[in-house]
Design a protein around this motif. Structure first.
Motif, PDB file in Angstrom:
ATOM      1  N   ILE A 272       0.838  -1.205   0.000  1.00 30.99           N
ATOM      2  CA  ILE A 272       0.000   0.000   0.000  1.00 30.99           C
ATOM      3  C   ILE A 272       0.871   1.252   0.000  1.00 30.99           C
ATOM      4  O   ILE A 272       0.604   2.229  -0.720  1.00 30.99           O
ATOM      5  CB  ILE A 272      -0.947  -0.018   1.216  1.00 30.99           C
ATOM      6  N   GLU A 273       1.937   1.236   0.791  1.00 30.83           N
ATOM      7  CA  GLU A 273       2.826   2.398   0.844  1.00 30.83           C
ATOM      8  C   GLU A 273       3.499   2.639  -0.505  1.00 30.83           C
ATOM      9  O   GLU A 273       3.617   3.790  -0.959  1.00 30.83           O
ATOM     10  CB  GLU A 273       3.874   2.182   1.941  1.00 30.83           C
ATOM     11  N   GLU A 274       3.936   1.568  -1.167  1.00 31.23           N
ATOM     12  CA  GLU A 274       4.609   1.728  -2.457  1.00 31.23           C
ATOM     13  C   GLU A 274       3.635   2.217  -3.532  1.00 31.23           C
ATOM     14  O   GLU A 274       3.967   3.098  -4.339  1.00 31.23           O
ATOM     15  CB  GLU A 274       5.239   0.397  -2.881  1.00 31.23           C
ATOM     16  N   TYR A 275       2.435   1.644  -3.562  1.00 24.76           N
ATOM     17  CA  TYR A 275       1.438   2.100  -4.542  1.00 24.76           C
ATOM     18  C   TYR A 275       1.070   3.564  -4.292  1.00 24.76           C
ATOM     19  O   TYR A 275       0.907   4.350  -5.241  1.00 24.76           O
ATOM     20  CB  TYR A 275       0.185   1.233  -4.466  1.00 24.76           C
TER      21      TYR A 275
ATOM     22  N   HIS B 240      -3.953   2.065  -8.932  1.00 21.78           N
ATOM     23  CA  HIS B 240      -5.150   2.053  -8.084  1.00 21.78           C
ATOM     24  C   HIS B 240      -5.644   0.624  -7.858  1.00 21.78           C
ATOM     25  O   HIS B 240      -6.027   0.256  -6.736  1.00 21.78           O
ATOM     26  CB  HIS B 240      -6.254   2.896  -8.718  1.00 21.78           C
ATOM     27  N   LEU B 241      -5.627  -0.182  -8.906  1.00 24.34           N
ATOM     28  CA  LEU B 241      -6.103  -1.563  -8.761  1.00 24.34           C
ATOM     29  C   LEU B 241      -5.152  -2.384  -7.897  1.00 24.34           C
ATOM     30  O   LEU B 241      -5.590  -3.212  -7.094  1.00 24.34           O
ATOM     31  CB  LEU B 241      -6.265  -2.205 -10.140  1.00 24.34           C
ATOM     32  N   GLY B 242      -3.854  -2.157  -8.057  1.00 22.06           N
ATOM     33  CA  GLY B 242      -2.902  -2.859  -7.202  1.00 22.06           C
ATOM     34  C   GLY B 242      -3.098  -2.502  -5.742  1.00 22.06           C
ATOM     35  O   GLY B 242      -3.083  -3.377  -4.863  1.00 22.06           O
ATOM     36  N   ARG B 243      -3.303  -1.217  -5.491  1.00 19.79           N
ATOM     37  CA  ARG B 243      -3.535  -0.812  -4.098  1.00 19.79           C
ATOM     38  C   ARG B 243      -4.868  -1.351  -3.587  1.00 19.79           C
ATOM     39  O   ARG B 243      -4.998  -1.698  -2.410  1.00 19.79           O
ATOM     40  CB  ARG B 243      -3.498   0.714  -3.977  1.00 19.79           C
TER      41      ARG B 243
END
Length: 276
Positions: free
Chosen positions: A17-20, A38-41
């Protein structure tokens, strides 16, 4: 983004979450990169059980570039929030924009069927509750029970009376499972489950150790998909990142089962053959 995807694959959701989020700070509205970020997060947020935030990310991805994957992510997030009607609508929108000749993935089809069944159950429960409320209102109008008058006790009698309590036990029962120091296992091996259904049955024994009771074979055309070897009698050492090598209580096992059910696939269990 590669580092964020790597964290997501390792189920290190907080780091993902931090990286995204850091990547989105640099490219907040990029029509090519932002939707994937956005989808990855959203996937990482769902893994952290922050489903409402995952819905927000899915909506942001849809606003920039409406894709079947974005609607699929939104649908699963709604499903996790038990908003089954909204999940069904998102899956239907996903099917509308799929390329010609393509269908929902097997996983999405399974989620859609579960959402439809849960929504039908909600409607049935609402109907039964409304009928029960109508009947109870009619019965209360027809029969009004009379309560007996209160019994007054003098103040001194109430103060001097002995409470009706059981005597304290001489020995409290054991509240945690016994240590399994004698348990010996073989080499640990990971098993990755790709499908929603694991196809296995687990049981926590009286010693607090979790074992495999049954394993459904992985046959061609079966909805069960996994990588790795798991056998009846294996001891589960780790489930969805939760270390259960030590004996666990029934409450801890219930929390672990809930986590396994909610965790996004693929999910990894670490098992070992019991030697003792």
């Amino acid at each position: 983004q590669e580092r964020a995807n790597r964290y997501l694959a390792l189920k290190q959701y907080k780091s993902a979450i931090e990286e995204y989020s850091a990547a989105l700070f640099l490219v907040p509205d990029d029509p090519y990169l932002s939707p994937d970020l956005h989808l990855g997060r959203a996937h990482a947020l769902n893994g952290s059980r922050r489903h409402e935030s995952a819905c927000n990310d899915a909506h942001l991805a849809i606003r920039i570039r409406p894709t079947p994957e974005a609607y699929s992510t939104l649908a699963k997030s709604r499903f996790y929030m038990k908003e089954y009607l909204e999940a069904i609508e998102a899956f239907e929108k996903c099917m509308e924009i799929l390329p010609s000749g393509e269908n929902l993935s097997l996983f999405d089809q399974a989620y859609l069927k579960k959402a439809q069944a849960a929504y039908r159950e909600e409607l049935d429960n609402e109907d039964s509750r409304s009928i029960g409320t109508t009947r109870s209102s009619r019965s209360t109008k027809s029969v009004i029970p009379k309560l007996p008058p209160p019994r007054f006790v003098p103040r001194e009698q109430a103060i001097n009376s002995q409470p009706n309590m059981r005597p304290m036990p001489k020995k409290w029962p054991q509240q945690s499972p016994r240590s399994a120091t004698a348990l010996q296992v073989g080499r640990e091996r990971p098993v990755t489950f790709l499908s929603e259904s694991l196809g296995i049955k687990l049981n926590r024994g009286t010693d607090g150790i979790v074992r495999v009771l049954s394993v459904t074979p992985e046959l061609p055309g079966s909805p069960i998909a996994r990588n790795g070897r798991i056998e009846v009698g294996d001891v589960v050492r780790e489930a969805a990142g939760v270390d259960i090598r030590r004996p666990i209580t029934n409450i801890m096992w219930g929390d672990t089962v809930a986590l396994v059910k909610m965790a996004p696939r693929p999910i990894t269990l670490i098992v070992a053959k019991e030697l003792s």
